[in-house]
Design a protein around this motif. Sequence first.
Motif, short mmCIF file in Angstrom:
data_model
loop_
_atom_site.label_atom_id
_atom_site.label_comp_id
_atom_site.label_asym_id
_atom_site.label_seq_id
_atom_site.Cartn_x
_atom_site.Cartn_y
_atom_site.Cartn_z
N ILE A 64 14.04 1.53 1.43
CA ILE A 64 15.22 1.97 1.95
C ILE A 64 15.68 0.56 2.49
N GLY A 65 14.92 -0.45 2.53
CA GLY A 65 15.54 -1.70 3.20
C GLY A 65 16.69 -2.57 2.47
N MET A 66 16.64 -3.66 2.40
CA MET A 66 17.57 -4.43 1.68
C MET A 66 17.56 -4.21 0.27
N GLY A 67 18.61 -3.62 -0.30
CA GLY A 67 18.78 -3.36 -1.78
C GLY A 67 18.88 -2.05 -2.27
N GLU A 68 18.98 -1.75 -3.50
CA GLU A 68 19.05 -0.42 -4.04
C GLU A 68 17.79 -0.21 -4.95
N PRO A 69 17.03 0.58 -4.50
CA PRO A 69 15.72 1.01 -5.39
C PRO A 69 15.94 1.38 -6.73
N MET A 70 16.98 2.16 -6.99
CA MET A 70 17.40 2.59 -8.51
C MET A 70 18.06 1.42 -9.34
N MET A 71 18.34 0.36 -8.68
CA MET A 71 18.73 -0.89 -9.51
C MET A 71 17.83 -1.89 -9.55
N ASN A 72 16.59 -1.29 -9.36
CA ASN A 72 15.30 -2.36 -9.40
C ASN A 72 13.94 -1.44 -9.80
N LEU A 73 14.03 -0.42 -10.42
CA LEU A 73 13.42 0.67 -10.40
C LEU A 73 11.98 0.21 -10.94
N LYS A 74 11.95 -0.69 -12.10
CA LYS A 74 10.66 -0.97 -12.45
C LYS A 74 9.78 -1.69 -11.40
N SER A 75 10.37 -2.52 -10.86
CA SER A 75 9.59 -2.94 -9.78
C SER A 75 9.08 -2.03 -8.70
N VAL A 76 10.17 -1.21 -8.40
CA VAL A 76 9.70 -0.02 -7.31
C VAL A 76 8.64 0.61 -7.72
N LEU A 77 8.51 1.21 -8.90
CA LEU A 77 7.59 2.18 -9.70
C LEU A 77 6.27 1.33 -9.70
N GLU A 78 6.30 0.18 -10.01
CA GLU A 78 4.99 -0.67 -10.20
C GLU A 78 4.58 -0.81 -8.84
N ALA A 79 5.17 -1.24 -7.74
CA ALA A 79 4.62 -1.21 -6.37
C ALA A 79 4.17 -0.03 -5.92
N HIS A 80 4.83 1.02 -6.01
CA HIS A 80 4.60 2.49 -5.93
C HIS A 80 3.21 2.65 -6.32
N GLN A 81 2.69 2.69 -7.55
CA GLN A 81 1.58 2.61 -8.05
C GLN A 81 0.59 1.85 -7.37
#
Length: 231
Positions: A64-81
Amino acid sequence: MYANVFSFLLTLVMHIQVGCPLRCSFCATGKGGFARNLQPHEIVEQVLAIEETFKYRVTNVVFIGMGEPMMNLKSVLEAHQCFNKELKIGQRMMTISTVSVPNTIKMLASHKLQSTLAVRVSFEYTLLAGINDEKEHAEELAELLRMCGGGYHVNLIPYNPIEGSEYKRPYRKVVQAFVDALEARKITVSVRRTRGLDANVACGQLRNAFQKNPLLEIEPSPSIERTLVTA
């Protein structure tokens, strides 16, 4: 060695992008411009850096910090994993918060994550003094949620002031009146506890204090689908 690893919860607010392309008028981050998406390892390194610095284990992660997760979803999902598999942070201890970029919620849902999706289970509503904080606005919000099926939670965020903005933070009694109006219509509601206001790091205030000019504008890819990880 970590001290009191399981004696308390340590939540880390993650940055997703350098700047933000959405430019919400009430948010300092968007006013600073947008440079690029963070890579997965740059997101993961935020957790590692905090753990190394404070010698405590991060137990909760909020995208939720700087930036919109849905517009960098590939990185978010890889970091999530990585957080889940390598750092052993439970999926239900991670929250993905979004302003709901069109056509992305179903895409995220297709990955069947157990993480909390803030916009799916709760709605975050920023209260701006004299603009959207009156009783009639609460009634309109309640009606909108009723039309969506009901059963939702509303998290109210009193506006955190930023330099150069015309918006104002509502008084506590106004916030309470808004809460009362929602609760009278059977809406579950909470008020975000403000932290970091005195240091300009509260919600919506994240911006480089030494930045004189906006970041070099780089438009994000028009095809958000290309950023997704294949399930």
